[in-house]
Design a protein around this motif. Structure first.
Motif, PDB file in Angstrom:
ATOM      1  N   TYR A  24       2.558   2.676 -13.749  1.00 37.72           N
ATOM      2  CA  TYR A  24       1.140   2.322 -13.760  1.00 37.72           C
ATOM      3  C   TYR A  24       0.967   0.802 -13.696  1.00 37.72           C
ATOM      4  O   TYR A  24       0.137   0.293 -12.939  1.00 37.72           O
ATOM      5  CB  TYR A  24       0.457   2.875 -15.009  1.00 37.72           C
ATOM      6  CG  TYR A  24      -1.018   2.592 -15.048  1.00 37.72           C
ATOM      7  CD1 TYR A  24      -1.906   3.433 -14.395  1.00 37.72           C
ATOM      8  CD2 TYR A  24      -1.523   1.484 -15.715  1.00 37.72           C
ATOM      9  CE1 TYR A  24      -3.269   3.178 -14.414  1.00 37.72           C
ATOM     10  CE2 TYR A  24      -2.881   1.217 -15.734  1.00 37.72           C
ATOM     11  CZ  TYR A  24      -3.749   2.067 -15.088  1.00 37.72           C
ATOM     12  OH  TYR A  24      -5.086   1.800 -15.102  1.00 37.72           O
ATOM     13  N   GLY A  61       1.733  -0.326 -10.301  1.00 38.38           N
ATOM     14  CA  GLY A  61       0.615   0.049  -9.445  1.00 38.38           C
ATOM     15  C   GLY A  61      -0.549  -0.920  -9.572  1.00 38.38           C
ATOM     16  O   GLY A  61      -1.182  -1.277  -8.575  1.00 38.38           O
ATOM     17  N   GLU A  62      -0.840  -1.356 -10.778  1.00 37.48           N
ATOM     18  CA  GLU A  62      -1.910  -2.330 -10.995  1.00 37.48           C
ATOM     19  C   GLU A  62      -1.591  -3.652 -10.287  1.00 37.48           C
ATOM     20  O   GLU A  62      -2.472  -4.265  -9.670  1.00 37.48           O
ATOM     21  CB  GLU A  62      -2.128  -2.574 -12.489  1.00 37.48           C
ATOM     22  CG  GLU A  62      -2.898  -1.479 -13.170  1.00 37.48           C
ATOM     23  CD  GLU A  62      -4.335  -1.386 -12.686  1.00 37.48           C
ATOM     24  OE1 GLU A  62      -5.002  -2.419 -12.576  1.00 37.48           O
ATOM     25  OE2 GLU A  62      -4.776  -0.263 -12.405  1.00 37.48           O
ATOM     26  N   CYS A  91      -2.926  -6.109  -2.994  1.00 37.96           N
ATOM     27  CA  CYS A  91      -3.621  -5.578  -1.816  1.00 37.96           C
ATOM     28  C   CYS A  91      -5.052  -6.098  -1.761  1.00 37.96           C
ATOM     29  O   CYS A  91      -5.544  -6.455  -0.686  1.00 37.96           O
ATOM     30  CB  CYS A  91      -3.611  -4.050  -1.829  1.00 37.96           C
ATOM     31  SG  CYS A  91      -2.009  -3.322  -1.431  1.00 37.96           S
ATOM     32  N   SER A  92      -5.699  -6.153  -2.893  1.00 40.13           N
ATOM     33  CA  SER A  92      -7.072  -6.647  -2.948  1.00 40.13           C
ATOM     34  C   SER A  92      -7.156  -8.108  -2.507  1.00 40.13           C
ATOM     35  O   SER A  92      -8.044  -8.488  -1.741  1.00 40.13           O
ATOM     36  CB  SER A  92      -7.615  -6.487  -4.364  1.00 40.13           C
ATOM     37  OG  SER A  92      -8.939  -6.935  -4.439  1.00 40.13           O
ATOM     38  N   VAL A 131       1.145   6.593  -6.991  1.00 37.49           N
ATOM     39  CA  VAL A 131       0.044   7.511  -7.290  1.00 37.49           C
ATOM     40  C   VAL A 131       0.522   8.957  -7.179  1.00 37.49           C
ATOM     41  O   VAL A 131       0.249   9.783  -8.067  1.00 37.49           O
ATOM     42  CB  VAL A 131      -1.165   7.242  -6.365  1.00 37.49           C
ATOM     43  CG1 VAL A 131      -2.188   8.355  -6.474  1.00 37.49           C
ATOM     44  CG2 VAL A 131      -1.792   5.890  -6.688  1.00 37.49           C
ATOM     45  N   LEU A 175       2.250   1.700  -3.434  1.00 36.88           N
ATOM     46  CA  LEU A 175       1.175   2.132  -4.326  1.00 36.88           C
ATOM     47  C   LEU A 175       0.890   3.625  -4.140  1.00 36.88           C
ATOM     48  O   LEU A 175       0.720   4.364  -5.113  1.00 36.88           O
ATOM     49  CB  LEU A 175      -0.081   1.301  -4.073  1.00 36.88           C
ATOM     50  CG  LEU A 175      -1.292   1.591  -4.945  1.00 36.88           C
ATOM     51  CD1 LEU A 175      -0.963   1.453  -6.415  1.00 36.88           C
ATOM     52  CD2 LEU A 175      -2.435   0.652  -4.561  1.00 36.88           C
ATOM     53  N   GLU A 176       0.877   4.081  -2.899  1.00 40.50           N
ATOM     54  CA  GLU A 176       0.660   5.504  -2.625  1.00 40.50           C
ATOM     55  C   GLU A 176       1.770   6.361  -3.220  1.00 40.50           C
ATOM     56  O   GLU A 176       1.512   7.442  -3.761  1.00 40.50           O
ATOM     57  CB  GLU A 176       0.544   5.740  -1.120  1.00 40.50           C
ATOM     58  CG  GLU A 176      -0.746   5.205  -0.539  1.00 40.50           C
ATOM     59  CD  GLU A 176      -0.801   5.253   0.982  1.00 40.50           C
ATOM     60  OE1 GLU A 176       0.261   5.430   1.636  1.00 40.50           O
ATOM     61  OE2 GLU A 176      -1.908   5.127   1.514  1.00 40.50           O
ATOM     62  N   LYS A 200      -2.055  -3.056  -6.572  1.00 44.34           N
ATOM     63  CA  LYS A 200      -3.486  -2.962  -6.257  1.00 44.34           C
ATOM     64  C   LYS A 200      -4.110  -4.353  -6.202  1.00 44.34           C
ATOM     65  O   LYS A 200      -4.874  -4.661  -5.268  1.00 44.34           O
ATOM     66  CB  LYS A 200      -4.192  -2.108  -7.305  1.00 44.34           C
ATOM     67  CG  LYS A 200      -5.685  -1.991  -7.111  1.00 44.34           C
ATOM     68  CD  LYS A 200      -6.289  -1.169  -8.249  1.00 44.34           C
ATOM     69  CE  LYS A 200      -7.761  -1.364  -8.343  1.00 44.34           C
ATOM     70  NZ  LYS A 200      -8.171  -2.500  -9.141  1.00 44.34           N
ATOM     71  N   LEU A 237       0.828  -1.204   0.000  1.00 45.28           N
ATOM     72  CA  LEU A 237       0.000   0.000   0.000  1.00 45.28           C
ATOM     73  C   LEU A 237       0.864   1.256   0.000  1.00 45.28           C
ATOM     74  O   LEU A 237       0.587   2.220  -0.732  1.00 45.28           O
ATOM     75  CB  LEU A 237      -0.944  -0.001   1.197  1.00 45.28           C
ATOM     76  CG  LEU A 237      -1.941   1.149   1.252  1.00 45.28           C
ATOM     77  CD1 LEU A 237      -2.841   1.160   0.016  1.00 45.28           C
ATOM     78  CD2 LEU A 237      -2.779   1.051   2.513  1.00 45.28           C
TER      79      LEU A 237
END
Length: 86
Positions: free
Chosen positions: A45, A48-49, A55-56, A28, A24-25, A52, A21
């Motif tokens: 990007y 980041g995907e 994390c999910s 962003v 990822l922050e 994400k 996380l």
């Protein structure tokens, strides 16, 4: 032929939720500044995907564990059931 790993984001799977996380922050924030070259933006990007998605998955697993907690008649936890991991 280059010696690249099978997936450029394979290391993501070893990160804790908090580390993924935080990274990822950072991505962003970097992309929101808009001063990153196009190729670097695309790579960021994609990373980041991957972060994400990781994390999910971790959040879904944690949610499943929480749902396994059983409550007794008095409203107190009576025990837990093991998480079914495939």
């Amino acid at each position: 032929m280059t010696d690249q790993p099978a997936s450029p984001h394979a290391d993501v799977k070893s990160l804790t939720f908090e580390k993924a996380l935080a990274e990822l922050e950072q991505i962003v924030t970097k992309l929101e500044r808009g001063d990153v070259p196009l190729e670097e933006s695309i790579a960021a990007y994609e990373r980041g995907e991957a972060l994400k998605a990781h994390c999910s998955r971790l959040l879904s697993a944690a949610e499943a564990r929480v749902e396994k907690i059983r409550l007794g008649a008095d409203g107190q936890p009576a025990g837990t059931e093991p998480l079914d991991v495939d």
